[in-house]
Each structure stands twice: as structure tokens, then as C-alpha cells.
Design a protein around this motif. Structure first.
Motif, PDB file in Angstrom:
ATOM      1  N   ILE A  66       0.853  -1.317   0.073  1.00 29.98           N
ATOM      2  CA  ILE A  66      -0.144  -0.186   0.132  1.00 29.98           C
ATOM      3  C   ILE A  66       0.820   1.279   0.011  1.00 29.98           C
ATOM      4  CG2 ILE A  66      -1.669   1.065   1.377  1.00 29.98           C
ATOM      5  CD1 ILE A  66      -2.454  -1.356   2.506  1.00 29.98           C
ATOM      6  N   ILE A  67       0.537   2.210  -0.744  1.00 29.61           N
ATOM      7  CA  ILE A  67       1.449   3.431  -1.219  1.00 29.61           C
ATOM      8  C   ILE A  67       1.054   4.613  -1.132  1.00 29.61           C
ATOM      9  CG2 ILE A  67       2.946   1.828  -2.391  1.00 29.61           C
ATOM     10  CD1 ILE A  67       2.354   4.111  -4.830  1.00 29.61           C
ATOM     11  N   ASP A  68       1.509   5.774  -0.840  1.00 27.67           N
ATOM     12  CA  ASP A  68       0.999   6.945  -0.811  1.00 27.67           C
ATOM     13  C   ASP A  68       2.215   8.078  -1.020  1.00 27.67           C
ATOM     14  OD1 ASP A  68      -1.487   8.746  -0.813  1.00 27.67           O
ATOM     15  OD2 ASP A  68      -0.416   9.881   0.911  1.00 27.67           O
ATOM     16  N   MET A  69       1.867   9.121  -1.624  1.00 30.88           N
ATOM     17  CA  MET A  69       2.718  10.084  -1.699  1.00 30.88           C
ATOM     18  C   MET A  69       2.100  11.586  -1.562  1.00 30.88           C
ATOM     19  SD  MET A  69       4.865   9.013  -5.242  1.00 30.88           S
ATOM     20  CE  MET A  69       5.768   7.292  -5.569  1.00 30.88           C
ATOM     21  N   GLU A  70       2.856  12.291  -0.888  1.00 26.96           N
ATOM     22  CA  GLU A  70       2.467  13.927  -0.804  1.00 26.96           C
ATOM     23  C   GLU A  70       3.256  14.511  -1.766  1.00 26.96           C
ATOM     24  OE1 GLU A  70      -0.119  14.585   0.810  1.00 26.96           O
ATOM     25  OE2 GLU A  70      -0.308  12.591   1.644  1.00 26.96           O
ATOM     26  N   PRO A  76       3.751  15.978 -12.339  1.00 23.09           N
ATOM     27  CA  PRO A  76       5.220  16.128 -12.397  1.00 23.09           C
ATOM     28  C   PRO A  76       5.884  16.629 -13.527  1.00 23.09           C
ATOM     29  CG  PRO A  76       4.350  13.929 -12.672  1.00 23.09           C
ATOM     30  CD  PRO A  76       3.189  14.831 -12.339  1.00 23.09           C
ATOM     31  N   GLN A  77       4.795  16.521 -14.877  1.00 24.62           N
ATOM     32  CA  GLN A  77       5.449  17.110 -15.986  1.00 24.62           C
ATOM     33  C   GLN A  77       5.695  18.736 -15.951  1.00 24.62           C
ATOM     34  OE1 GLN A  77       2.954  14.883 -15.703  1.00 24.62           O
ATOM     35  NE2 GLN A  77       3.652  13.277 -16.731  1.00 24.62           N
ATOM     36  N   HIS A  78       4.827  19.365 -15.122  1.00 27.10           N
ATOM     37  CA  HIS A  78       5.047  20.828 -15.096  1.00 27.10           C
ATOM     38  C   HIS A  78       5.510  21.294 -13.754  1.00 27.10           C
ATOM     39  CE1 HIS A  78       1.413  20.354 -17.924  1.00 27.10           C
ATOM     40  NE2 HIS A  78       2.077  21.415 -18.553  1.00 27.10           N
ATOM     41  N   GLY A  79       6.513  20.340 -13.352  1.00 27.00           N
ATOM     42  CA  GLY A  79       7.325  20.784 -12.103  1.00 27.00           C
ATOM     43  C   GLY A  79       6.997  20.363 -11.022  1.00 27.00           C
ATOM     44  N   ASP A  80       5.826  19.793 -10.722  1.00 27.61           N
ATOM     45  CA  ASP A  80       5.303  19.719  -9.385  1.00 27.61           C
ATOM     46  C   ASP A  80       6.459  18.480  -8.875  1.00 27.61           C
ATOM     47  OD1 ASP A  80       3.454  21.149  -9.083  1.00 27.61           O
ATOM     48  OD2 ASP A  80       1.940  19.924 -10.308  1.00 27.61           O
ATOM     49  N   GLU A  81       6.732  18.486  -7.365  1.00 24.02           N
ATOM     50  CA  GLU A  81       7.388  17.554  -6.739  1.00 24.02           C
ATOM     51  C   GLU A  81       6.969  16.563  -5.714  1.00 24.02           C
ATOM     52  OE1 GLU A  81      11.666  19.254  -6.584  1.00 24.02           O
ATOM     53  OE2 GLU A  81      10.433  20.986  -6.313  1.00 24.02           O
ATOM     54  N   ILE A  82       7.542  15.429  -5.228  1.00 27.60           N
ATOM     55  CA  ILE A  82       7.294  14.726  -4.353  1.00 27.60           C
ATOM     56  C   ILE A  82       7.813  15.160  -3.011  1.00 27.60           C
ATOM     57  CG2 ILE A  82       7.648  12.535  -3.390  1.00 27.60           C
ATOM     58  CD1 ILE A  82       7.701  11.232  -6.092  1.00 27.60           C
ATOM     59  N   LEU A  83       7.102  15.110  -2.084  1.00 26.43           N
ATOM     60  CA  LEU A  83       7.518  15.678  -0.602  1.00 26.43           C
ATOM     61  C   LEU A  83       7.809  14.647   0.391  1.00 26.43           C
ATOM     62  CD1 LEU A  83       5.330  19.067  -0.300  1.00 26.43           C
ATOM     63  CD2 LEU A  83       7.648  18.726  -0.792  1.00 26.43           C
ATOM     64  N   ALA A  84       6.987  13.435   0.183  1.00 27.41           N
ATOM     65  CA  ALA A  84       6.726  12.299   1.139  1.00 27.41           C
ATOM     66  C   ALA A  84       6.480  11.088   0.557  1.00 27.41           C
ATOM     67  CB  ALA A  84       6.066  12.658   2.323  1.00 27.41           C
ATOM     68  N   MET A  85       7.203  10.053   1.000  1.00 30.75           N
ATOM     69  CA  MET A  85       6.643   8.509   0.653  1.00 30.75           C
ATOM     70  C   MET A  85       6.450   7.788   1.556  1.00 30.75           C
ATOM     71  SD  MET A  85       8.771   8.339  -3.203  1.00 30.75           S
ATOM     72  CE  MET A  85      10.556   8.194  -2.244  1.00 30.75           C
ATOM     73  N   LEU A 102      10.535  11.581   4.303  1.00 31.74           N
ATOM     74  CA  LEU A 102      10.371  12.836   3.803  1.00 31.74           C
ATOM     75  C   LEU A 102      11.324  13.067   2.598  1.00 31.74           C
ATOM     76  CD1 LEU A 102      10.264  15.329   6.879  1.00 31.74           C
ATOM     77  CD2 LEU A 102       8.104  14.747   5.263  1.00 31.74           C
ATOM     78  N   VAL A 103      11.034  14.059   1.393  1.00 31.41           N
ATOM     79  CA  VAL A 103      11.833  14.289   0.386  1.00 31.41           C
ATOM     80  C   VAL A 103      12.018  15.803   0.381  1.00 31.41           C
ATOM     81  CG1 VAL A 103      12.176  14.006  -2.058  1.00 31.41           C
ATOM     82  CG2 VAL A 103      10.955  12.318  -0.734  1.00 31.41           C
ATOM     83  N   CYS A 104      13.258  16.174   0.030  1.00 32.64           N
ATOM     84  CA  CYS A 104      13.722  17.602   0.098  1.00 32.64           C
ATOM     85  C   CYS A 104      13.431  17.950  -1.533  1.00 32.64           C
ATOM     86  CB  CYS A 104      15.222  17.806   0.313  1.00 32.64           C
ATOM     87  SG  CYS A 104      15.656  19.487   0.132  1.00 32.64           S
ATOM     88  N   PRO A 105      12.547  18.897  -1.732  1.00 35.19           N
ATOM     89  CA  PRO A 105      12.333  19.252  -3.052  1.00 35.19           C
ATOM     90  C   PRO A 105      13.336  20.465  -3.732  1.00 35.19           C
ATOM     91  CG  PRO A 105      10.926  20.474  -1.646  1.00 35.19           C
ATOM     92  CD  PRO A 105      11.463  19.632  -0.949  1.00 35.19           C
ATOM     93  N   ASP A 123      10.932  21.088   7.906  1.00 41.25           N
ATOM     94  CA  ASP A 123      10.867  19.685   8.151  1.00 41.25           C
ATOM     95  C   ASP A 123      11.739  18.919   7.138  1.00 41.25           C
ATOM     96  OD1 ASP A 123       8.903  19.926   9.828  1.00 41.25           O
ATOM     97  OD2 ASP A 123       7.498  20.090   8.466  1.00 41.25           O
ATOM     98  N   VAL A 124      11.787  19.534   5.641  1.00 45.50           N
ATOM     99  CA  VAL A 124      12.605  18.584   4.855  1.00 45.50           C
ATOM    100  C   VAL A 124      13.946  19.274   4.507  1.00 45.50           C
ATOM    101  CG1 VAL A 124      10.558  18.312   3.304  1.00 45.50           C
ATOM    102  CG2 VAL A 124      11.781  20.508   2.779  1.00 45.50           C
TER     103      VAL A 124
END
Length: 245
Positions: A66-70, A76-85, A102-105, A123-124
Motif C-alpha cells: 500500500i503506497i501513498d505520496m504527498e 510532475p511534467q510541469h514541475g510538481d515534486e514529491i514531498l513524502a513517500m 520525507l523528500v527535500c524538493p 521539515d525537509v
């Protein structure tokens, strides 16, 4: 493309194609990967060997991830990024192991996203960059069937990363939880909140990757019981039932 990227491109392609483990070392034996990379690849191969998945497998035998990302947005093609997985390894609806980072954007986090997820720049600050975090995430979810609510969102970010860096895409099995809920309940559940509310599942940390994963794990346990009551017992049964909707 440097040696690091060549290694990852080839490794992911071999894994997605299901190359037998005996063939992989010779195919990659060009001296460009480090000891740590070789150990990572060996671990993924072992996981795949232990978790051979076929359509006749009972749902009770399948490891569901079971997965989720914030993320900072929807594209993502327009520059949106992952913050947490986050991910939870489940068997028979029970959580066996969890993952969270957490992921540092690369860019600043929009204020409305911080308000929604609670994730701020502070936080990141010391969180890993995506290329590092994704390595551990992929290692964790290997060998199972990926599942999530509106999983297309998560897959779009995963595939954008894989294609941008390694010219490959996610090739393993996955399910979207939403149509499964709608199939067993015979009504529309447009959001995860709708499904959680119907099953009486609380999620105090909604819109956090790990909080949502724990809530979805509870939801999945109840769905597995309902699938059995509907004589849906194997992966084949589940695919067939969803195909009739």
C-alpha cells in the motif's frame, strides 16, 4: 549519461523485464557499479525470486504494497515534486512492515501545500533528495503488488522519475483501491475520505503519506474480507471482476 545513471537504467530494465538472476551479473559486469549498488540489486533479485506472482495466486498469498505520496501538485511534467513517500507491506490484510521518508524538493513548497500536508521547508531541510529516497522506496516495494487509492497520481510521479532518469517505467502489477471499493459496494466513492467514512475508519493524520497509508491498510483489510464473501479469491478473480464493471 554518467556511470551511476547507466547502472540504474540497466538495473531497472532488467528487473522490469524479469531477467533471471543468473543473467544479470554478466549483463552488468562492466565495472561501473559500486559494491553498495551491487548489494542493492542483489536484494531486489532475491525479493523477486521469493515473491513470484501469477494470476492463480490466492489474494491471501499475495504481498500487497500500500503506497501513498504527498506532492506539491498534480503534474510532475510541469514541475510538481514529491514531498513524502510511505508504504506498508501487507499480507492477509495485516501490516508486516512500513516505510516512510520525507523528500527535500528542488523548489520552495507552496504555502497551501504546507497547510494541507503539514510539511514545511524546515521539515525537509535535511531530508534526502528524490534520487536517494526513491532508491530505498523502490527497494521496499519490490516483490509485491502495489495498491493505493487513486494510485494513478502516485504512478504518474513514480513513472516521471523513472523515465526522466533511467528511461524506464514501472512494469509490476498494481491496483487502484477506488474501483475495488465501488465494485463491492455498488456505489460511487470518489475520494478516500468517502471510503473511509463508509467503513468507519478514522484518519487523524489525513493528507500525510504515512497517515494515509495506515488508513488504507485498515480499508484494505476490510476489502479483502468482502472480496472473499463475494467469492473473489485469486488475482485472476479480482482482475476478472474489475473487468466486468
Amino acid at each position: 549519461m554518467d556511470g551511476q545513471h547507466r547502472f540504474w537504467q540497466r538495473a531497472l530494465r532488467f528487473l522490469s523485464l524479469g531477467i533471471p538472476s543468473g543473467n544479470v551479473p554478466s549483463a552488468l559486469a562492466d565495472g561501473e557499479h559500486s559494491f553498495q549498488q551491487e548489494m542493492w540489486l542483489r536484494t531486489l533479485r532475491k525479493e523477486q525470486q521469493k515473491k513470484q506472482i501469477d494470476m492463480s495466486m490466492s489474494l491471501d498469498e499475495v504481498t500487497f504494497m500500500i503506497i501513498d505520496m504527498e506532492t506539491t501538485g498534480f503534474s510532475p511534467q510541469h514541475g510538481d515534486e514529491i514531498l513524502a513517500m510511505a508504504a506498508a507491506k501487507t499480507v492477509r490484510g495485516a501490516v508486516k512492515e512500513t516505510y516512510y521518508t520525507l523528500v527535500c524538493p528542488e523548489k520552495a513548497i507552496p504555502l497551501h501545500i504546507s497547510a494541507l500536508t503539514g510539511i514545511t521547508a524546515k521539515d525537509v531541510q535535511y531530508a534526502p533528495r528524490l534520487h536517494e529516497a526513491m532508491r530505498s522506496f523502490l527497494s521496499f516495494i519490490s516483490g509485491g503488488v502495489m495498491i493505493g487509492y487513486h494510485i494513478g497520481h502516485d504512478l504518474s510521479f513514480l513513472n516521471h522519475f523513472l523515465w526522466t532518469h533511467y528511461r524506464t517505467k514501472w512494469a509490476a502489477r498494481f491496483f487502484d483501491m477506488q474501483p475495488i471499493v465501488e465494485m463491492v459496494q455498488r456505489r460511487w466513492f470518489p475520494t478516500l475520505d468517502d471510503a473511509l467514512g463508509h467503513y468507519g475508519i478514522s484518519c487523524e493524520r489525513r493528507h500525510t503519506a504515512d497517515g494515509d497509508v495506515w488508513a488504507m491498510a485498515e480499508l484494505w483489510a476490510q476489502l479483502l474480507a468482502e472480496l472473499k464473501r463475494n467469492n473473489i479469491e485469486t488475482l485472476y478473480d479480482l482482475y476478472s471482476a474489475l473487468g466486468k464493471r
